[in-house]
Design a protein around this motif. Structure first.
Motif, PDB file in Angstrom:
ATOM      1  N   PHE A  62      11.297  -4.602  23.969  1.00  0.00           N
ATOM      2  CA  PHE A  62      11.091  -4.695  22.525  1.00  0.00           C
ATOM      3  C   PHE A  62       9.643  -5.015  22.174  1.00  0.00           C
ATOM      4  CE2 PHE A  62      10.929  -7.084  18.540  1.00  0.00           C
ATOM      5  CZ  PHE A  62      11.506  -6.164  17.682  1.00  0.00           C
ATOM      6  N   HIS A  63       8.955  -5.805  23.000  1.00  0.00           N
ATOM      7  CA  HIS A  63       7.596  -6.204  22.645  1.00  0.00           C
ATOM      8  C   HIS A  63       6.657  -5.004  22.592  1.00  0.00           C
ATOM      9  CE1 HIS A  63       7.150  -6.139  27.060  1.00  0.00           C
ATOM     10  NE2 HIS A  63       5.858  -6.018  26.841  1.00  0.00           N
ATOM     11  N   ILE A  73       7.550  -2.027  21.438  1.00  0.00           N
ATOM     12  CA  ILE A  73       7.798  -1.470  20.109  1.00  0.00           C
ATOM     13  C   ILE A  73       7.048  -2.278  19.045  1.00  0.00           C
ATOM     14  CG2 ILE A  73       9.579  -1.009  18.380  1.00  0.00           C
ATOM     15  CD1 ILE A  73      11.571  -0.701  20.697  1.00  0.00           C
ATOM     16  N   GLU A  74       7.121  -3.597  19.165  1.00  0.00           N
ATOM     17  CA  GLU A  74       6.466  -4.454  18.182  1.00  0.00           C
ATOM     18  C   GLU A  74       4.963  -4.210  18.156  1.00  0.00           C
ATOM     19  OE1 GLU A  74       6.824  -9.156  16.933  1.00  0.00           O
ATOM     20  OE2 GLU A  74       6.814  -8.631  19.058  1.00  0.00           O
ATOM     21  N   ARG A  75       4.362  -4.099  19.333  1.00  0.00           N
ATOM     22  CA  ARG A  75       2.916  -3.911  19.413  1.00  0.00           C
ATOM     23  C   ARG A  75       2.490  -2.545  18.871  1.00  0.00           C
ATOM     24  NH1 ARG A  75       1.995  -6.266  25.553  1.00  0.00           N
ATOM     25  NH2 ARG A  75       2.384  -8.472  25.062  1.00  0.00           N
ATOM     26  N   MET A  77       4.000  -0.698  16.656  1.00  0.00           N
ATOM     27  CA  MET A  77       4.150  -0.662  15.202  1.00  0.00           C
ATOM     28  C   MET A  77       3.026  -1.439  14.521  1.00  0.00           C
ATOM     29  SD  MET A  77       8.286  -0.964  14.698  1.00  0.00           S
ATOM     30  CE  MET A  77       8.198  -0.638  12.951  1.00  0.00           C
ATOM     31  N   ALA A  78       2.634  -2.573  15.111  1.00  0.00           N
ATOM     32  CA  ALA A  78       1.516  -3.334  14.557  1.00  0.00           C
ATOM     33  C   ALA A  78       0.236  -2.516  14.621  1.00  0.00           C
ATOM     34  CB  ALA A  78       1.351  -4.639  15.320  1.00  0.00           C
ATOM     35  N   THR A  81      14.622   4.372  18.438  1.00  0.00           N
ATOM     36  CA  THR A  81      13.696   4.336  19.565  1.00  0.00           C
ATOM     37  C   THR A  81      14.368   4.972  20.776  1.00  0.00           C
ATOM     38  OG1 THR A  81      14.435   2.226  20.485  1.00  0.00           O
ATOM     39  CG2 THR A  81      12.811   2.133  18.703  1.00  0.00           C
TER      40      THR A  81
END
Length: 413
Positions: A307-308, A310-312, A314-315, A332
């Motif tokens: 998940f991290h 994906i988070e990065r 998107m940021a 995803t």
């Protein structure tokens, strides 16, 4: 030994408008067995028939055709690689992409909308200008753009000077683009099937029969199949097959994930990539934003990812495109990519005289699809490496003749 065989016992296609290809039972033997029914395997089969008249061929896929990385990539196509060897194979592929729809007689939605590779530091600028000049020397369309020119091509990129990662410019390849990956696979499969090649799904390879330095047969979950030549095109699972043959290769398999947004109006006219912010973004034909980043750092065969990541990514996307801040994530997915120490593929002979290897494309496999299919088919048909893949032999990891494309593959693409 050059191959020149054509099958004459092919079942006729049923007259049904929804029929895509036959679902034959495996025969006892084939002149060529291709392991892997993704883009590379299907393209190799197509060009064996089209260019060399070799149709006594089976493509073995453990799942469904093109259900692996071919269905899980982000469809970007470009040829702006740094080194001559890489530029040659990817530019060959791009030229084939430009005529592939006509060749296959099937729509692939190839859209040459260009790609921008952003530079955010002085070192980025130096490296980018170097690549532009190298591309031009190889006859590849490339240009260096300043921030204002970047904004003209893609107005939604944030080129403000007072942000964390200011855009100092970008390389631009106008001929780059995207294609509909599923349509590409279906078009290749239809043409291979029409030529008489057997596309065999739900057929996992579980071992090999050998005799000295030759492989005489492939053991599968649907029985043993004798073969004259074997071509391994199994991407992230290639190392598993090589272990069965006792052939060591410097490969690591990593999850690579991407995501799409909800449907949006057409707002993103090109492809934008950034190694520093570590994301790339395009807009699909239907309207979704397609975003990707780098591979997950751990090795494995999972098709989900962490998940991290994906988070990065998107940021990073919001950093470059503030207009997307309120876009919703739709879904995803992950693929399994095979990575080599120099970020370049391995193509050519193995210690077995009749086994050919095609792997290690990492994050660049989709864009190479027609090019590697053409070159691997030529290699198999003539028993020697095609000139475009000769530099990517397995023995370069002992000779030291590496083709280090880490700069081109720093962000998945």
């Amino acid at each position: 030994m050059p191959l020149a065989t054509r099958r004459s016992d092919v079942e006729p296609l049923p007259e049904h408008p929804d029929f895509l290809w036959r679902t034959p039972e495996p025969r006892k033997s084939y002149d060529v067995v291709i392991v892997g029914g993704g883009g590379h395997g299907l393209a190799t089969a197509h060009y064996l028939a089209r260019n060399h008249g070799i149709t006594n061929v089976a493509v073995l896929e453990k799942g469904w055709l093109a259900g692996g990385n071919m269905a899980r990539n982000t469809t970007l196509i470009r040829s702006n690689y740094l080194w001559d060897e890489s530029a040659a194979i990817y530019e060959h592929a791009l030229k084939l992409w430009e005529g592939l729809e006509e060749d296959l007689g099937y729509p692939i939605l190839f859209s040459q909308r260009g790609v921008l590779n952003l530079a955010h530091t002085e070192q980025d600028v130096r490296d980018s200008v170097r690549r532009v000049e190298a591309n031009r020397l190889n006859g590849i369309d490339a240009e260096w753009l300043g921030p204002d020119e970047v904004a003209e091509i893609c107005p939604i990129v944030n080129v403000s000077a007072d942000i964390r990662y200011p855009v100092h410019g970008a390389t631009h390849q106008p001929r780059a683009g995207i294609a509909k990956h599923d349509y590409v696979a279906w078009g290749l499969a239809r043409r291979a099937d029409e030529a008489g090649i057997d596309l065999i799904q739900d057929c996992e390879v579980v071992g090999f029969r050998t005799d000295g330095d030759r492989v005489t047969g492939v053991r599968t979950t649907r029985g043993d199949i004798a073969c004259g030549t074997v071509a391994l095109c199994a991407a992230g699972h290639t190392s598993v097959l090589l272990d069965m043959l006792g052939v060591p290769a410097p490969l690591q398999s990593h999850p690579l994930q991407a995501l799409v947004s909800e449907l949006l109006e057409p707002v993103h006219p090109t492809i934008v990539m950034s190694n520093a912010v570590h994301v790339y973004v395009s807009q699909a034909h239907k309207g979704e934003l397609v975003m990707g980043a780098g591979v997950d750092s751990y090795t494995g065969y999972g098709q989900r990812g962490a998940f991290h990541i994906i988070e990065r990514q998107m940021a990073a996307a919001v950093e470059l495109f503030p207009v997307f801040a309120r876009a919703h994530l739709l879904r995803t997915w992950g693929g399994i990519v095979d990575v080599t120490p120099d970020a370049s593929p391995i193509v050519g002979h193995t210690p077995y005289s009749n086994v050919y290897l095609n792997c290690g494309w990492g994050t660049g496999g989709f864009k190479a699809t027609p090019g590697i299919g053409w070159c691997l088919a030529d290699t198999v048909a003539n028993g020697r490496p095609h000139e475009f893949v000769a530099p990517f032999a397995l023995d370069r990891f002992t000779t030291g003749a590496l083709v280090d494309e880490h700069g081109a593959a720093a962000v998945a693409h």
